[in-house]
Design a protein around this motif. Structure first.
Motif, PDB file in Angstrom:
ATOM      1  N   HIS A 199       0.821  -1.207   0.000  1.00 34.90           N
ATOM      2  CA  HIS A 199       0.000   0.000   0.000  1.00 34.90           C
ATOM      3  C   HIS A 199       0.864   1.269   0.000  1.00 34.90           C
ATOM      4  CE1 HIS A 199      -2.869  -3.020   1.358  1.00 34.90           C
ATOM      5  NE2 HIS A 199      -3.851  -2.161   1.169  1.00 34.90           N
ATOM      6  N   SER A 200       2.119   1.164  -0.410  1.00 34.17           N
ATOM      7  CA  SER A 200       3.042   2.297  -0.270  1.00 34.17           C
ATOM      8  C   SER A 200       3.900   2.546  -1.502  1.00 34.17           C
ATOM      9  CB  SER A 200       3.982   2.056   0.923  1.00 34.17           C
ATOM     10  OG  SER A 200       3.269   1.786   2.106  1.00 34.17           O
ATOM     11  N   GLN A 201       3.656   1.825  -2.578  1.00 30.27           N
ATOM     12  CA  GLN A 201       4.569   1.893  -3.714  1.00 30.27           C
ATOM     13  C   GLN A 201       4.308   3.100  -4.607  1.00 30.27           C
ATOM     14  OE1 GLN A 201       5.075  -2.481  -5.321  1.00 30.27           O
ATOM     15  NE2 GLN A 201       3.071  -2.257  -4.347  1.00 30.27           N
ATOM     16  N   SER A 202       5.325   3.454  -5.377  1.00 29.21           N
ATOM     17  CA  SER A 202       5.212   4.449  -6.447  1.00 29.21           C
ATOM     18  C   SER A 202       5.491   3.716  -7.754  1.00 29.21           C
ATOM     19  CB  SER A 202       6.212   5.587  -6.228  1.00 29.21           C
ATOM     20  OG  SER A 202       5.901   6.307  -5.050  1.00 29.21           O
ATOM     21  N   LEU A 203       4.438   3.408  -8.485  1.00 32.30           N
ATOM     22  CA  LEU A 203       4.529   2.522  -9.648  1.00 32.30           C
ATOM     23  C   LEU A 203       4.548   3.269 -10.973  1.00 32.30           C
ATOM     24  CD1 LEU A 203       2.052  -0.318  -8.568  1.00 32.30           C
ATOM     25  CD2 LEU A 203       4.529  -0.209  -8.254  1.00 32.30           C
ATOM     26  N   GLN A 204       4.941   4.520 -10.964  1.00 31.14           N
ATOM     27  CA  GLN A 204       4.912   5.322 -12.178  1.00 31.14           C
ATOM     28  C   GLN A 204       5.646   4.644 -13.334  1.00 31.14           C
ATOM     29  OE1 GLN A 204       5.079   6.461  -9.105  1.00 31.14           O
ATOM     30  NE2 GLN A 204       4.789   8.676  -8.921  1.00 31.14           N
ATOM     31  N   LYS A 205       6.780   4.017 -13.032  1.00 33.08           N
ATOM     32  CA  LYS A 205       7.625   3.489 -14.107  1.00 33.08           C
ATOM     33  C   LYS A 205       6.928   2.404 -14.914  1.00 33.08           C
ATOM     34  CE  LYS A 205      10.179  -0.029 -11.433  1.00 33.08           C
ATOM     35  NZ  LYS A 205      11.550  -0.408 -10.963  1.00 33.08           N
ATOM     36  N   HIS A 206       5.981   1.718 -14.328  1.00 30.57           N
ATOM     37  CA  HIS A 206       5.327   0.620 -15.029  1.00 30.57           C
ATOM     38  C   HIS A 206       4.360   1.099 -16.110  1.00 30.57           C
ATOM     39  CE1 HIS A 206       7.085  -2.303 -12.339  1.00 30.57           C
ATOM     40  NE2 HIS A 206       6.701  -1.564 -11.314  1.00 30.57           N
ATOM     41  N   PHE A 207       4.049   2.398 -16.144  1.00 28.91           N
ATOM     42  CA  PHE A 207       3.120   2.935 -17.132  1.00 28.91           C
ATOM     43  C   PHE A 207       3.811   3.823 -18.161  1.00 28.91           C
ATOM     44  CE2 PHE A 207       0.721   1.922 -13.339  1.00 28.91           C
ATOM     45  CZ  PHE A 207      -0.409   1.294 -13.834  1.00 28.91           C
ATOM     46  N   VAL A 208       5.125   4.011 -18.027  1.00 32.33           N
ATOM     47  CA  VAL A 208       5.869   4.876 -18.944  1.00 32.33           C
ATOM     48  C   VAL A 208       5.997   4.199 -20.306  1.00 32.33           C
ATOM     49  CG1 VAL A 208       8.129   5.906 -19.415  1.00 32.33           C
ATOM     50  CG2 VAL A 208       7.142   6.060 -17.126  1.00 32.33           C
ATOM     51  N   GLY A 209       5.783   4.965 -21.369  1.00 32.50           N
ATOM     52  CA  GLY A 209       6.061   4.474 -22.711  1.00 32.50           C
ATOM     53  C   GLY A 209       4.921   3.776 -23.400  1.00 32.50           C
ATOM     54  N   VAL A 210       3.712   3.790 -22.810  1.00 25.77           N
ATOM     55  CA  VAL A 210       2.557   3.164 -23.447  1.00 25.77           C
ATOM     56  C   VAL A 210       1.950   4.143 -24.450  1.00 25.77           C
ATOM     57  CG1 VAL A 210       0.279   2.140 -23.088  1.00 25.77           C
ATOM     58  CG2 VAL A 210       2.104   1.775 -21.393  1.00 25.77           C
ATOM     59  N   PRO A 211       1.886   3.795 -25.736  1.00 23.83           N
ATOM     60  CA  PRO A 211       1.282   4.722 -26.710  1.00 23.83           C
ATOM     61  C   PRO A 211      -0.164   5.040 -26.340  1.00 23.83           C
ATOM     62  CG  PRO A 211       2.448   2.942 -27.830  1.00 23.83           C
ATOM     63  CD  PRO A 211       2.405   2.565 -26.380  1.00 23.83           C
ATOM     64  N   GLY A 212      -0.502   6.315 -26.378  1.00 19.85           N
ATOM     65  CA  GLY A 212      -1.859   6.732 -26.078  1.00 19.85           C
ATOM     66  C   GLY A 212      -2.169   6.864 -24.607  1.00 19.85           C
ATOM     67  N   LEU A 213      -1.167   6.754 -23.733  1.00 21.20           N
ATOM     68  CA  LEU A 213      -1.376   6.870 -22.284  1.00 21.20           C
ATOM     69  C   LEU A 213      -0.432   7.937 -21.736  1.00 21.20           C
ATOM     70  CD1 LEU A 213      -2.890   5.643 -19.799  1.00 21.20           C
ATOM     71  CD2 LEU A 213      -0.882   4.172 -19.470  1.00 21.20           C
ATOM     72  N   ALA A 214      -0.992   9.025 -21.199  1.00 23.49           N
ATOM     73  CA  ALA A 214      -0.193  10.119 -20.640  1.00 23.49           C
ATOM     74  C   ALA A 214      -0.179  10.009 -19.121  1.00 23.49           C
ATOM     75  CB  ALA A 214      -0.753  11.469 -21.062  1.00 23.49           C
ATOM     76  N   LEU A 215       0.930  10.415 -18.520  1.00 31.69           N
ATOM     77  CA  LEU A 215       1.126  10.301 -17.075  1.00 31.69           C
ATOM     78  C   LEU A 215       1.348  11.682 -16.481  1.00 31.69           C
ATOM     79  CD1 LEU A 215       3.646   7.294 -17.012  1.00 31.69           C
ATOM     80  CD2 LEU A 215       1.143   7.223 -17.177  1.00 31.69           C
ATOM     81  N   TYR A 216       0.661  11.948 -15.364  1.00 28.49           N
ATOM     82  CA  TYR A 216       0.790  13.208 -14.645  1.00 28.49           C
ATOM     83  C   TYR A 216       1.030  12.909 -13.166  1.00 28.49           C
ATOM     84  CZ  TYR A 216      -0.999  15.816 -18.680  1.00 28.49           C
ATOM     85  OH  TYR A 216      -1.153  16.391 -19.921  1.00 28.49           O
ATOM     86  N   GLU A 217       1.568  13.904 -12.458  1.00 25.71           N
ATOM     87  CA  GLU A 217       1.753  13.760 -11.010  1.00 25.71           C
ATOM     88  C   GLU A 217       1.350  15.059 -10.313  1.00 25.71           C
ATOM     89  OE1 GLU A 217       5.210  12.640  -7.717  1.00 25.71           O
ATOM     90  OE2 GLU A 217       5.292  11.794  -9.737  1.00 25.71           O
ATOM     91  N   VAL A 218       0.556  14.916  -9.272  1.00 20.40           N
ATOM     92  CA  VAL A 218       0.135  16.076  -8.484  1.00 20.40           C
ATOM     93  C   VAL A 218       1.346  16.710  -7.815  1.00 20.40           C
ATOM     94  CG1 VAL A 218      -1.145  16.764  -6.407  1.00 20.40           C
ATOM     95  CG2 VAL A 218      -2.215  15.268  -8.117  1.00 20.40           C
ATOM     96  N   SER A 219       1.385  18.022  -7.793  1.00 24.21           N
ATOM     97  CA  SER A 219       2.448  18.736  -7.100  1.00 24.21           C
ATOM     98  C   SER A 219       1.840  19.880  -6.310  1.00 24.21           C
ATOM     99  CB  SER A 219       3.492  19.262  -8.097  1.00 24.21           C
ATOM    100  OG  SER A 219       3.217  20.603  -8.471  1.00 24.21           O
ATOM    101  N   PRO A 220       2.572  20.435  -5.350  1.00 25.67           N
ATOM    102  CA  PRO A 220       2.048  21.592  -4.613  1.00 25.67           C
ATOM    103  C   PRO A 220       2.167  22.896  -5.390  1.00 25.67           C
ATOM    104  CG  PRO A 220       4.229  21.034  -3.803  1.00 25.67           C
ATOM    105  CD  PRO A 220       3.875  19.980  -4.823  1.00 25.67           C
ATOM    106  N   PHE A 221       2.673  22.825  -6.623  1.00 27.17           N
ATOM    107  CA  PHE A 221       2.924  24.034  -7.404  1.00 27.17           C
ATOM    108  C   PHE A 221       2.020  24.152  -8.621  1.00 27.17           C
ATOM    109  CE2 PHE A 221       7.239  22.613  -5.828  1.00 27.17           C
ATOM    110  CZ  PHE A 221       7.170  23.354  -4.664  1.00 27.17           C
ATOM    111  N   HIS A 222       1.091  23.211  -8.815  1.00 23.33           N
ATOM    112  CA  HIS A 222       0.209  23.238  -9.974  1.00 23.33           C
ATOM    113  C   HIS A 222      -1.245  23.149  -9.514  1.00 23.33           C
ATOM    114  CE1 HIS A 222       4.042  21.648 -11.644  1.00 23.33           C
ATOM    115  NE2 HIS A 222       3.702  22.392 -12.690  1.00 23.33           N
TER     116      HIS A 222
END
Length: 323
Positions: free
Chosen positions: A126-149
């Protein structure tokens, strides 16, 4: 306003502005309002379009992708981002492919929200950061919440892409204030979608990091400045992939920080793009800083030893620049 409140307000605005938008997830209805209270107030205000679902991430994402394919818009809340692995087939083999595999482009307005990251003692699953597993999929964009946006702008951008997007939300970040930067650093927008925390225009190095680790990087920047007289600039992109990082003029050294483990990572993709475009201008290759190659323990002291922290960022930058 804290990050969680900003995200909640963004969801309220999105549902108010788009009558064809649906939000689906486990326990998202009031009065509970989701495991991290991000959906608080939504079901009372939009009872027919905020739907609490059974515990099946695969089914939730499949239904939402079907809504998007039919012309509506959909947001999915995965209670813990770790379980996005159960929705991987729907995202990769259905939603992302549906944008282009029918002979003409099909708009797929789908956002899958994934609370990620450690620091709360939730343990290995319940604590992982799995962003890398979704990188590079055609048609799939990745975003991350930040305190500056502002998340209202981020959601609007994702829907405007008309392709499935995954939004990663660091759980510890939820409690952080928006737009808070410790002195003597300043905050501005370096390029559209990329926030810059900086001291001057000629830093010793540039650090690229997702919003979830930005506070740890800023703590390291402050200690490096006070203890080592090393000046850093931090770049925090809202969109992780496709990569869209523009380095400040004169950049000589670059570091990328992410909470996930090493190997096939978003940081490696950032490094590849920077090397491809700027290698001749750099004094050395991009340095990646990750968490330890380990499951994430529950015990606080063991968890802290595994996850990348401000001390790790400080040490790697100091050793690399002073070595």
């Amino acid at each position: 306003m804290r990050v969680a409140e900003n995200l909640n307000a963004a969801l309220h605005r999105a549902l108010a502005e788009d009558p064809d938008l649906h939000l689906l997830g486990e326990d998202v209805l009031d009065p509970y309002g989701g495991a991290f209270k991000i959906t608080r107030g939504l079901s009372d205000r939009f009872p027919e379009r905020v739907l609490s679902t059974p515990i099946s991430e695969n089914a939730i994402t499949g239904v939402a992708a079907g809504l998007a394919l039919a012309g509506d818009s959909a947001i999915v809340e995965i209670m813990f981002g770790d379980f996005a692995a159960l929705a991987f087939d729907q995202l990769v083999n259905f939603a992302a492919k549906s944008v282009s595999m029918y002979g003409s482009r099909v708009p797929m307005r789908l956002v899958v929200r994934c609370p990620v990251g450690g620091g709360r003692g939730y343990g290995p699953t319940h604590s992982q950061s799995l962003q890398k597993h979704f990188v590079g999929v055609p048609g799939l964009a990745l975003y991350e919440v930040s305190p500056f946006h502002d998340n209202a702008d981020v959601l609007a951008e994702m829907f405007a892409r008309e392709e499935p997007c995954v939004l990663f939300e660091d759980k510890v970040l939820y409690t952080r204030p928006m737009y808070e930067v410790a002195e003597p650093f300043r905050l501005d927008v370096h390029t559209p979608g990329v926030a810059r925390v900086f001291l001057d225009e000629r830093p010793d190095c540039v650090v690229v990091a997702g919003g979830g680790v930005s506070h740890r990087v800023m703590a390291a920047m402050r200690s490096l400045l006070l203890e080592e007289e090393i000046v850093c600039t931090l770049l925090v992109p809202s969109r992780l992939y496709p990569v869209g990082i523009e380095l400040p003029p004169g950049t000589r050294r670059v570091f990328v920080v992410e909470e996930g483990t090493a190997g096939g990572t978003w940081g490696a993709e950032v490094a590849h793009e920077i090397h491809r475009r700027h290698f001749a201008d750099l004094d050395g290759p991009v340095t990646l800083i990750h968490s330890a190659d380990s499951v994430i323990p529950t015990a606080p002291h063991l968890e802290a030893a595994v996850l990348v922290g401000a001390d790790d960022v400080h040490r790697v930058i100091r050793e690399t620049l002073r070595g």
